[in-house]
Design a protein around this motif. Structure first.
Motif, PDB file in Angstrom:
ATOM      1  N   SER A  23      -5.145  -7.161  12.966  1.00  0.00           N
ATOM      2  CA  SER A  23      -4.238  -6.021  12.857  1.00  0.00           C
ATOM      3  C   SER A  23      -2.798  -6.404  12.531  1.00  0.00           C
ATOM      4  O   SER A  23      -2.018  -5.540  12.141  1.00  0.00           O
ATOM      5  N   ASN A  24      -2.420  -7.678  12.679  1.00  0.00           N
ATOM      6  CA  ASN A  24      -1.033  -8.043  12.396  1.00  0.00           C
ATOM      7  C   ASN A  24      -0.960  -9.490  11.926  1.00  0.00           C
ATOM      8  O   ASN A  24      -1.903 -10.266  12.070  1.00  0.00           O
ATOM      9  N   GLU A  63      -2.075  -3.123   8.754  1.00  0.00           N
ATOM     10  CA  GLU A  63      -1.336  -1.921   8.382  1.00  0.00           C
ATOM     11  C   GLU A  63      -0.103  -2.223   7.543  1.00  0.00           C
ATOM     12  O   GLU A  63       0.343  -1.383   6.771  1.00  0.00           O
ATOM     13  N   ASN A  64       0.466  -3.423   7.689  1.00  0.00           N
ATOM     14  CA  ASN A  64       1.655  -3.797   6.929  1.00  0.00           C
ATOM     15  C   ASN A  64       1.806  -5.307   6.996  1.00  0.00           C
ATOM     16  O   ASN A  64       0.952  -5.999   7.552  1.00  0.00           O
ATOM     17  N   HIS A  70      -6.714   0.233   5.991  1.00  0.00           N
ATOM     18  CA  HIS A  70      -5.692   0.807   6.861  1.00  0.00           C
ATOM     19  C   HIS A  70      -4.270   0.430   6.443  1.00  0.00           C
ATOM     20  O   HIS A  70      -3.326   0.722   7.163  1.00  0.00           O
ATOM     21  N   LEU A  71      -4.113  -0.191   5.305  1.00  0.00           N
ATOM     22  CA  LEU A  71      -2.784  -0.585   4.840  1.00  0.00           C
ATOM     23  C   LEU A  71      -2.049   0.645   4.328  1.00  0.00           C
ATOM     24  O   LEU A  71      -2.367   1.186   3.276  1.00  0.00           O
ATOM     25  N   ASP A  72      -1.038   1.110   5.079  1.00  0.00           N
ATOM     26  CA  ASP A  72      -0.348   2.334   4.681  1.00  0.00           C
ATOM     27  C   ASP A  72       0.968   2.056   3.963  1.00  0.00           C
ATOM     28  O   ASP A  72       1.533   2.943   3.351  1.00  0.00           O
ATOM     29  N   TYR A 116      -7.954  -3.837   8.820  1.00  0.00           N
ATOM     30  CA  TYR A 116      -7.107  -3.198   9.825  1.00  0.00           C
ATOM     31  C   TYR A 116      -5.643  -3.629   9.754  1.00  0.00           C
ATOM     32  O   TYR A 116      -4.857  -3.243  10.607  1.00  0.00           O
TER      33      TYR A 116
END
Length: 528
Positions: free
Chosen positions: A219-220, A243-244, A265-267, A241
């Motif tokens: 996630s990160n 996101e950035n 999930h990359l917004d 997962y």
């Protein structure tokens, strides 16, 4: 003497005959050839099920160095205790050892080639490798289903080849606490266990590519905050997962492509705030990009160069045109041509293709080399563009500012080009200080020595005592010099040593002189 020499030669010959390097070994019968060989094993040492019947390798404990490949594979060994004295090998690999839980018995200090730990199904711990500080070739750890930590590799600062890690039982890659440089590729793969990277907090440079693949629940990217340089591609494949890219704010250079694929999930692509150069293309997953990415935010605010194409969704080019100078193909204009000389400051256009990178420390404005001006420099900076830093030590003033030249003016008692030298004249002399000074001391009259640390002694000569009880008396103070190694009774008339006694006053004056001599002799005897 000759007999002793012959005896020593015979002893040396015997010792040498007993330390011949091992060249042939029969693991089936657990023997080394020739008898008494060691401690060096020449060539490859392979321990496998085909040549090892028993489960003990204690007979190998005489070996300390293996010049070739130390290989342990397909064995029923449950311990490496017999290898405990081996400190240096060429290559090192452990493969499919089904009963090994840890690497107890391994005490390697140096590996000259690759390291591979592969498909050891119940291996849980590799802490025995903690003496290794450097990997001169590839390091591969893969297929070890129970391995949950890389503690044991925490002292390795440089891996000159590829680092390939595949995880099955851990939630992160912790254990690479000292790693700063990877000379080849960094390949991180997993199944469904890794939630954060961890362990790469000091990693600054990867000369090959960085690929993160099948990190399904990662996630990160927070442990990559020190990474500045990637020589090849940066690839994210099936990292669904993320996101950035917060956590990669130090990254400045990617030599190959920046490639995202199936990042559901990359917004937004923010986080790479200092990325300045991409040598290849930007390749984004077109099916996802157009739907989820905020196209009105510049994702790479510092980017000044893309060597290839930007492959975006069909409607993204118009929305991003305002961010970049060349809108014909949504490619980035390159004001700084050399990707290996990354501009860590302001990249100024010159109009002739010879663009200039200036790192200014001051109040400076302007978009190109013709308009760029500085009103004032920050403290300790100088030159027209405030781009030069003073090298003067804290013991001086610097000629700083826009018109400054960076020269140093030393404080009193400091010397040298940057005023780093500190005079030591003990407060008893003058120092040759300043930027052109030597630091030498000129002593005051009554002091001497390299640092004026010695003081000349004072001798009182009695000139006024007499037999008639006369109250009239006078004394004369005469400076005496006593150099190192000179005894008290040595005299030097040229330097003012008192060597005469006033006899005009009679016997008393003479006896005073004798008393001085006796006292001096007494001191000499006492010291002896």
């Amino acid at each position: 003497m000759i007999a002793k020499t012959i005896v020593l030669l015979l002893i040396s010959a015997v010792l040498l005959s007993k330390t011949e390097n091992c060249k042939i070994m029969d693991l089936y019968t657990q023997t080394l050839t020739p008898d008494g060989c060691g401690p060096v094993f020449e060539g490859d040492l392979s321990i496998n099920r085909n040549n090892l019947v028993r489960t003990s390798i204690e007979f190998l404990s005489v070996i300390t160095h293996v010049t070739g490949h130390l290989e342990v594979k397909n064995t029923l060994l449950d311990s490496f205790h017999g290898l405990r004295n081996i400190v240096s090998v060429g290559d090192f690999s452990i493969y499919n050892c089904s009963k090994i839980v840890d690497l107890s018995g391994i005490n390697l200090e140096t590996v000259q080639g690759f390291i591979s730990i592969y498909r050891n199904n119940i291996l849980q711990n590799i802490s025995a490798l903690e003496k290794l500080t450097h990997a001169p070739s590839d390091l591969t750890i893969s297929g070890n289903k129970k391995l949950s930590t890389f503690t044991g590799l925490h002292n390795i600062a440089t891996i000159e080849g590829d680092l390939m890690i595949q995880l099955h039982a851990s939630s992160n890659f912790s254990g690479f606490d000292s790693l700063e440089t990877v000379g080849g590729d960094l390949l991180l793969e997993s199944s469904n266990t890794v939630t954060s990277l961890g362990g790469f907090n000091k990693l600054k440079t990867v000369f090959g590519k960085v690929r993160m693949m099948d990190l399904f629940i990662l996630s990160n990217l927070e442990s990559l905050e020190s990474l500045k340089y990637i020589g090849g591609n940066l690839e994210f494949i099936e990292c669904q997962y993320i996101e950035n890219f917060e956590g990669m704010s130090s990254l400045k250079y990617i030599g190959g492509d920046l490639h995202f694929s199936y990042s559901l999930h990359l917004d937004h692509y923010t986080g790479m705030y200092n990325l300045m150069s991409i040598g290849g293309s930007i390749i984004l997953n077109q099916d996802i990009f157009g739907e989820v990415v905020n196209k009105t935010v510049n994702p790479f605010p510092s980017l000044v160069r893309v060597g290839g194409q930007i492959q975006l969704c069909e409607d993204c080019c118009e929305d991003w045109n305002s961010f970049y100078m060349n809108s014909s193909s949504c490619a980035f204009y390159n004001p700084c041509d050399d990707p290996f000389e990354l501009c860590d400051g302001t990249c100024l256009l010159s109009g002739d293709g010879n663009n200039v990178c200036i790192k200014s420390s001051g109040n400076c404005t302007g978009d190109n080399i013709f308009e760029y001006e500085c009103e004032s420099c920050d403290e300790r900076y100088y030159s027209e563009y405030c781009s030069e830093e003073c090298l003067c030590s804290e013991n001086s003033f610097c000629d700083e500012g826009i018109t400054g030249g960076g020269e140093c003016t030393c404080f009193e008692n400091y010397y040298g080009l940057h005023c780093n030298g500190n005079c030591n004249c003990s407060g008893n002399g003058f120092c040759d200080d300043g930027t052109s000074g030597s630091g030498e001391c000129t002593c005051f009259d009554q002091y001497y020595g390299d640092h004026c640390q010695y003081e000349r002694a004072n001798t009182i000569v009695d000139q006024g005592s007499s037999n008639d009880g006369d109250d009239d008396s006078s004394s004369e103070v005469v400076n005496t010099i006593q150099t190192e190694g000179e005894t008290d009774d040595e005299t030097d008339n040229e330097t003012g040593v008192a060597s005469t006694v006033d006899t005009s006053k009679g016997v008393i004056g003479a006896s005073s002189g004798y008393m001085v001599v006796f006292n001096v002799l007494g001191l000499i005897v006492w010291f002896i």
